[in-house]
Design an enzyme around this catalytic site. Structure first.
Site, PDB file in Angstrom:
ATOM      1  CB  CYS A   1      17.712  -5.525  38.960  1.00 41.32           C
ATOM      2  SG  CYS A   1      16.556  -4.389  38.378  1.00 41.32           S
TER       3      CYS A   1
ATOM      4  CD  GLU B   1      14.304  -8.206  29.313  1.00 37.82           C
ATOM      5  OE1 GLU B   1      14.641  -8.727  28.332  1.00 37.82           O
ATOM      6  OE2 GLU B   1      14.516  -7.048  29.486  1.00 37.82           O
TER       7      GLU B   1
ATOM      8  CB  CYS C   1      10.540   3.527  31.351  1.00 34.98           C
ATOM      9  SG  CYS C   1      10.474   2.011  31.954  1.00 34.98           S
TER      10      CYS C   1
ATOM     11  CB  CYS D   1       7.802   6.405  33.060  1.00 31.45           C
ATOM     12  SG  CYS D   1       7.246   6.133  34.444  1.00 31.45           S
TER      13      CYS D   1
ATOM     14  CB  CYS E   1      17.794   2.255  35.145  1.00 32.17           C
ATOM     15  SG  CYS E   1      18.028   1.780  36.840  1.00 32.17           S
TER      16      CYS E   1
ATOM     17  CB  CYS F   1       5.229  -1.287  33.631  1.00 32.66           C
ATOM     18  SG  CYS F   1       5.025  -0.146  35.008  1.00 32.66           S
TER      19      CYS F   1
HETATM   20  N1  SAH Z   1       8.343   1.220  38.614  1.00 26.57           N
HETATM   21  C1  SAH Z   1       9.407   1.421  39.587  1.00 26.57           C
HETATM   22  C2  SAH Z   1      10.530   0.492  39.247  1.00 26.57           C
HETATM   23  C3  SAH Z   1      11.007   0.151  38.006  1.00 26.57           C
HETATM   24  S1  SAH Z   1      12.211   1.404  37.129  1.00 26.57           S
HETATM   25  C4  SAH Z   1       9.626   2.744  39.471  1.00 26.57           C
HETATM   26  O1  SAH Z   1       9.413   3.640  38.851  1.00 26.57           O
HETATM   27  O2  SAH Z   1      10.479   3.283  40.381  1.00 26.57           O
HETATM   28  C5  SAH Z   1      13.493   1.367  38.213  1.00 26.57           C
HETATM   29  C6  SAH Z   1      14.076   2.844  37.840  1.00 26.57           C
HETATM   30  O3  SAH Z   1      14.530   3.420  36.593  1.00 26.57           O
HETATM   31  C7  SAH Z   1      13.191   4.134  38.202  1.00 26.57           C
HETATM   32  O4  SAH Z   1      13.821   5.232  39.049  1.00 26.57           O
HETATM   33  C8  SAH Z   1      12.946   4.699  36.724  1.00 26.57           C
HETATM   34  O5  SAH Z   1      12.488   5.935  36.841  1.00 26.57           O
HETATM   35  C9  SAH Z   1      14.202   4.617  35.894  1.00 26.57           C
HETATM   36  N2  SAH Z   1      14.369   4.556  34.655  1.00 26.57           N
HETATM   37  C10 SAH Z   1      13.483   4.134  33.737  1.00 26.57           C
HETATM   38  N3  SAH Z   1      13.609   4.399  32.460  1.00 26.57           N
HETATM   39  C11 SAH Z   1      14.944   4.759  32.694  1.00 26.57           C
HETATM   40  C12 SAH Z   1      15.912   5.180  31.637  1.00 26.57           C
HETATM   41  N4  SAH Z   1      15.532   4.933  30.471  1.00 26.57           N
HETATM   42  N5  SAH Z   1      16.810   5.643  31.963  1.00 26.57           N
HETATM   43  C13 SAH Z   1      17.548   5.540  33.132  1.00 26.57           C
HETATM   44  N6  SAH Z   1      16.639   5.374  34.420  1.00 26.57           N
HETATM   45  C14 SAH Z   1      15.236   4.850  33.917  1.00 26.57           C
END
Ligand code: SAH
Length: 347
Positions: free
Chosen positions: A107, A94, A121, A118, A339, A114
């Site tokens: 974006c 996406e 996420c 995390c 995000c 991935c």
């Molecule tokens: N893998 C990379 C880029 C993708 S995530 C990274 O971790 O930076 C982009 C951002 O969204 C990251 O800062 C991540 O921590 C944040 N993120 C992930 N899940 C989220 C959620 N459910 N709500 C808000 N931000 C989130």
């Protein structure tokens, strides 16, 4: 057989020139083909009208032009567009176009799924299938640039690597894509308009500092306390905060560019004074700005956005200590485009 042909877009300009020389043709043909592929975005050798029929057939015989296709589009009430992008092997990623008054930001995704884990996420719940190729990353940007022109009458202004995947775990392809995005023969975008967001892989942050210091770096910190961070980002056990800090200090020494910390405040996870103090202490050791991101629910009961007053307290204490912070309002949450919500739900 179709599948035995090579994707011509995996070739660099030099390799294309070398191909023509090896075929007894002139090297500048490589330049012409490169322009068709990258500047004009051609998907068909037949459209390369400054090449002879014989040359086009030669290309046809050796190569395919793999390209991505938009398989579906959802539009948020705030104007954000989420594209489902189908890759040549039918996998889907996406990418999201986010308009504001003054800019349009793309974006982009760097992996299918991935590599990291995390727990807040949605993308992490998908299996990591594969890395995206440089052209698959570039094409997402190219398509969103066209969408930006179509819907907002202006080119893309910014690119963030905050879609699916961990960009540093696909280092070479992400760098190759950025090279094309910034190349005047590609999209000609200024590197300072590009932000790479990483969960924080120290060795690769150092490599980036040595090799590509021109774009911006964001690090998903979420906690400056090791014991908390590794609970919500289990891979962080391998990359402790002090090692991460040294890598970021190295980045700063090399680039003079402050880092942006992405930080979500969750109830019962990182909402105490101790958490705030740890963040302040960490930020005092590396020039950084804190971006307080709103949590976008992925349905896990463990994670609830902290109250506004706690987030305001974070801001107040950061400010008191001379650390700049911003609050990032979520965009596109109604279509799971915000995000952390990218999980191919529609598929
Ligand atoms: N893998 C990379 C880029 C993708 S995530 C990274 O971790 O930076 C982009 C951002 O969204 C990251 O800062 C991540 O921590 C944040 N993120 C992930 N899940 C989220 C959620 N459910 N709500 C808000 N931000 C989130």
């Amino acid at each position: 057989m179709e599948s035995e042909k090579k994707d011509i877009r995996a070739l660099s300009l030099e390799q294309l020139r070398a191909f023509f020389v090896a075929q007894g043709e002139q090297a500048f043909r490589g330049q012409q083909v490169y322009q068709w592929l990258w500047q004009k975005g051609t998907h068909d050798f037949g459209q390369m009208t400054n090449l002879s029929l014989a040359t086009r057939q030669l290309l046809e015989k050796h190569f395919t032009i793999n390209h991505i296709a938009i398989d579906g589009q959802q539009k948020s009430k705030d104007g954000t567009i989420k594209n489902a992008v189908r890759l040549h092997d039918d996998l889907i990623v996406e990418s999201v176009l986010i308009p504001t008054e003054s800019r349009t930001t793309a974006c982009v995704s760097s992996q299918v799924g991935c590599s990291l884990d995390c727990s807040f996420c949605a993308t992490a719940q998908l299996k990591r299938m594969r890395n995206l190729n440089p052209d698959e990353i570039y094409d997402q940007v190219k398509i969103m640039d066209q969408q930006s022109r179509l819907y907002h009458s202006r080119p893309l202004s910014n690119i963030v690597f905050m879609g699916m995947g961990e960009p540093l775990m696909n280092y070479n392809n992400v760098i190759a894509a950025i090279a094309k995005i910034t190349d005047p023969q590609g999209l000609g975008m200024a590197p300072r308009r590009i932000t790479l967001s990483t969960s924080g892989i120290p060795k690769l942050i150092r490599r980036l500092a040595d090799e590509y210091p021109k774009f911006k770096l964001a690090v998903s910190l979420h906690s400056a306390r090791q014991e908390v961070r590794e609970q919500i980002m289990p891979f962080a056990k391998k990359f402790p905060l002090d090692i991460l800090l040294e890598a970021m200090q190295y980045w700063y020494q090399k680039t003079s560019k402050p880092i942006t910390f992405e930080y979500v405040v969750w109830q019962g996870i990182n909402d105490t004074d101790r958490d705030i103090d740890a963040l302040v202490a960490y930020c005092k050791r590396i020039p950084a700005k804190v971006n307080l991101i709103q949590y976008n629910s992925i349905g896990a009961a463990r994670f609830q956005q902290a109250s506004q007053s706690i987030v305001a307290k974070y801001q107040r204490i950061l400010e008191k200590n001379g650390i700049v912070s911003t609050i990032r309002i979520s965009r596109g949450a109604d279509i799971d485009a915000a995000c952390g919500q990218l999980a191919n739900k529609k598929q």
